[in-house]
Design a protein around this motif. Sequence first.
Motif, PDB file in Angstrom:
ATOM      1  N   ALA A 136     -19.587  -9.837 -11.323  1.00  0.00           N
ATOM      2  CA  ALA A 136     -18.281  -9.745 -10.721  1.00  0.00           C
ATOM      3  C   ALA A 136     -17.831  -8.546 -10.425  1.00  0.00           C
ATOM      4  O   ALA A 136     -18.385  -7.413 -10.524  1.00  0.00           O
ATOM      5  N   GLY A 137     -16.893  -8.401  -9.449  1.00  0.00           N
ATOM      6  CA  GLY A 137     -16.377  -7.065  -8.975  1.00  0.00           C
ATOM      7  C   GLY A 137     -16.022  -6.129  -9.893  1.00  0.00           C
ATOM      8  O   GLY A 137     -16.678  -4.930  -9.826  1.00  0.00           O
ATOM      9  N   GLU A 141     -17.984  -2.537 -10.988  1.00  0.00           N
ATOM     10  CA  GLU A 141     -17.036  -1.245 -10.999  1.00  0.00           C
ATOM     11  C   GLU A 141     -17.562  -0.532 -12.443  1.00  0.00           C
ATOM     12  O   GLU A 141     -17.705   0.602 -12.328  1.00  0.00           O
ATOM     13  N   HIS A 170      -7.353  -1.139  -6.400  1.00  0.00           N
ATOM     14  CA  HIS A 170      -7.214  -2.338  -6.971  1.00  0.00           C
ATOM     15  C   HIS A 170      -6.890  -2.098  -8.438  1.00  0.00           C
ATOM     16  O   HIS A 170      -7.612  -0.914  -9.136  1.00  0.00           O
ATOM     17  N   THR A 172      -8.131  -3.091 -10.993  1.00  0.00           N
ATOM     18  CA  THR A 172      -9.330  -3.190 -11.930  1.00  0.00           C
ATOM     19  C   THR A 172     -10.193  -1.936 -12.075  1.00  0.00           C
ATOM     20  O   THR A 172     -10.830  -1.598 -12.947  1.00  0.00           O
ATOM     21  N   THR A 214     -10.578   2.821  -3.240  1.00  0.00           N
ATOM     22  CA  THR A 214     -10.528   1.136  -2.883  1.00  0.00           C
ATOM     23  C   THR A 214     -10.511   1.350  -1.179  1.00  0.00           C
ATOM     24  O   THR A 214      -9.374   1.967  -0.599  1.00  0.00           O
ATOM     25  N   HIS A 269     -18.730 -12.773  -3.960  1.00  0.00           N
ATOM     26  CA  HIS A 269     -17.945 -13.973  -3.984  1.00  0.00           C
ATOM     27  C   HIS A 269     -16.536 -13.493  -3.202  1.00  0.00           C
ATOM     28  O   HIS A 269     -15.555 -14.204  -3.381  1.00  0.00           O
ATOM     29  N   LYS A 270     -16.594 -12.556  -2.399  1.00  0.00           N
ATOM     30  CA  LYS A 270     -15.527 -12.377  -1.426  1.00  0.00           C
ATOM     31  C   LYS A 270     -16.198 -12.348  -0.109  1.00  0.00           C
ATOM     32  O   LYS A 270     -16.228 -13.211   1.106  1.00  0.00           O
TER      33      LYS A 270
HETATM   34  C1  LIG Z   1     -11.124  -8.603  -5.972  1.00  0.00           C
HETATM   35  C2  LIG Z   1     -11.142  -7.291  -6.113  1.00  0.00           C
HETATM   36  C3  LIG Z   1     -11.935  -6.438  -7.386  1.00  0.00           C
HETATM   37  C4  LIG Z   1     -12.277  -7.407  -8.557  1.00  0.00           C
HETATM   38  O1  LIG Z   1     -13.113  -8.243  -8.317  1.00  0.00           O
HETATM   39  P1  LIG Z   1     -13.624  -9.364  -9.373  1.00  0.00           P
HETATM   40  O2  LIG Z   1     -14.761 -10.022  -9.008  1.00  0.00           O
HETATM   41  O3  LIG Z   1     -12.160 -10.365  -9.682  1.00  0.00           O
HETATM   42  O4  LIG Z   1     -13.644  -8.736 -10.767  1.00  0.00           O
HETATM   43  C5  LIG Z   1     -11.954  -5.089  -7.386  1.00  0.00           C
HETATM   44  N1  LIG Z   1     -11.336  -4.430  -6.211  1.00  0.00           N
HETATM   45  C6  LIG Z   1     -10.906  -4.725  -5.103  1.00  0.00           C
HETATM   46  C7  LIG Z   1     -10.174  -3.998  -3.927  1.00  0.00           C
HETATM   47  C8  LIG Z   1     -10.934  -6.292  -4.990  1.00  0.00           C
HETATM   48  O5  LIG Z   1     -10.182  -6.898  -3.835  1.00  0.00           O
END
Ligand SMILES: *Cc1c(COP(=O)(O)O)cnc(C)c1O
Length: 484
Positions: A136-137, A141, A170, A172, A214, A269-270
């Motif tokens: 995942a994102g 990270e 973000h 996260t 970000t 997944h984006k």
């Molecule tokens: C969606 C997103 C994340 C996290 O991604 P996940 O797959 O939900 O863990 C991190 N940084 C940014 C800028 C995001 O838009």
Amino acid sequence: MKLIYEESTPKRRGVIPPKSGIECQTLVPESLRRKEKAPLPEVSELDVVRHYTNLSRLNYSVDTNFYPLGSCTMKYNPKVNEQIARLEGFTSLHPYLSLVPGGPEKVQGALETIYETERKLCEITGMKAVTLQPFAGANGEFTGVMLIAAYHKDRGDVKRRRMLIPDSAHGTNPASAMMAGFEITPIPSDPKGWVDLKALEEALGDDVAGLMLTAPNTVGLFDSNVGKISEMVHKAGGLMYYDGANLNAIMGHARPGDLGFDVVHLNMHKTFSTPHGGGGPGAGAVGVKEQLVPFLPTPRVTKKEDGTFEVGVADSTKSMGHIAPFFGNFCVMLKAYAYMLQLGAEGIREAAGLAVLNANYLKAKLQDTYKFPFADQICMHECVCTSEWQLEKSHVNTLDIAKMLLDRGYHAPTVYFPLIVHEAIMIEPTETESKETLDAFVESMKEIAKITETDPEACHRAPERTPIGRMDEVAAAKNMILKA
Ligand SMILES: *Cc1c(COP(=O)(O)O)cnc(C)c1O
């Protein structure tokens, strides 16, 4: 809607399977066996079909309506990518085949696809190598900051325990850095929504491991000081991390590698055609510059001189190890590969252009109705406005406006995020929406703004046309009941 159990009528049957004729011998010990028959719903086939069809219609999805959820890129992903990910030649493979003696010869196609996907992502990001392993994102990270930690440790520079994170990052980012053992130093934004360079200068020191940017940031802006920021951080001995979850804003136009970043993660997944939401599966590819390659997770696919592919399990003693099993979510990678091949270099560039154009179109159309805190700047793939005018005038807040949108058939934008904007409404239209859809959304937003003046009470009551009305969200979060 009723639960299927509530639709049960005694003795009603759907399909009755034929008796097998085989004497059944149970191995379940007596003490563990049911004393009574399971209370299963007794329903006909038609009851079942109607129940689940109606249930599925309560789902909101990109396939049914516009989904402007900021930061999430809820774009349309062509179905052909799903078909490709389901080809039996791929789905029937066992990942161990790539690791056992004689195995790699049997899975050359899969290895080539992994290799080529990594190469394409290197090209798009300007990086030396990419790992597709993270799930995942945020997992990407975590991988990225672990790589930064491994890099400093390898050089014996063990005092670098601090990670700088702008307040427009973000959420996260600080969580991932914290999990990797870093201390977080937040860097404030300046009035333009960019990184405050003076505050950055003061925060830099020989204990700084790096900075996580970000970009575009969570207010949808591209920080044009990025070159300067990168220079400052590098001069202090830190590395630059690029949160590229929203790469659909810049892909084909600018490359994080060229902007001075050392590590980047992407959300497949984006940006790269795996649907986002529903809990996965996803993938957070991580790209790195040359000096970080030895620390990448294993196994890695490499190309031999004769053009065939092999898998190096422990080709690097410095590797951080595994972040996920094998090569990560292989099917997600397949979708990304198919997507990149379909679009080609020009298409990828165009997709980013459209994502930015659509966001700026919405911003321009809504600028007189809602307050945009950074109205004088061109936004990237999303725009952030607020309900401050409405709140002042009629005590209608962002939550009310989001609920009003539900009544008009839209998924709400992201609300109350980013935190640095009061009463934030974060709208990401994505590149796949047409002008007609955007125009209809603008009309709804304007109509809502009017109602905030003429009938503010109605705004507090919304939603009134959805299966469930206004919920007590605090109670829902604090007292979760996830099963009947
Ligand atoms: C969606 C997103 C994340 C996290 O991604 P996940 O797959 O939900 O863990 C991190 N940084 C940014 C800028 C995001 O838009």
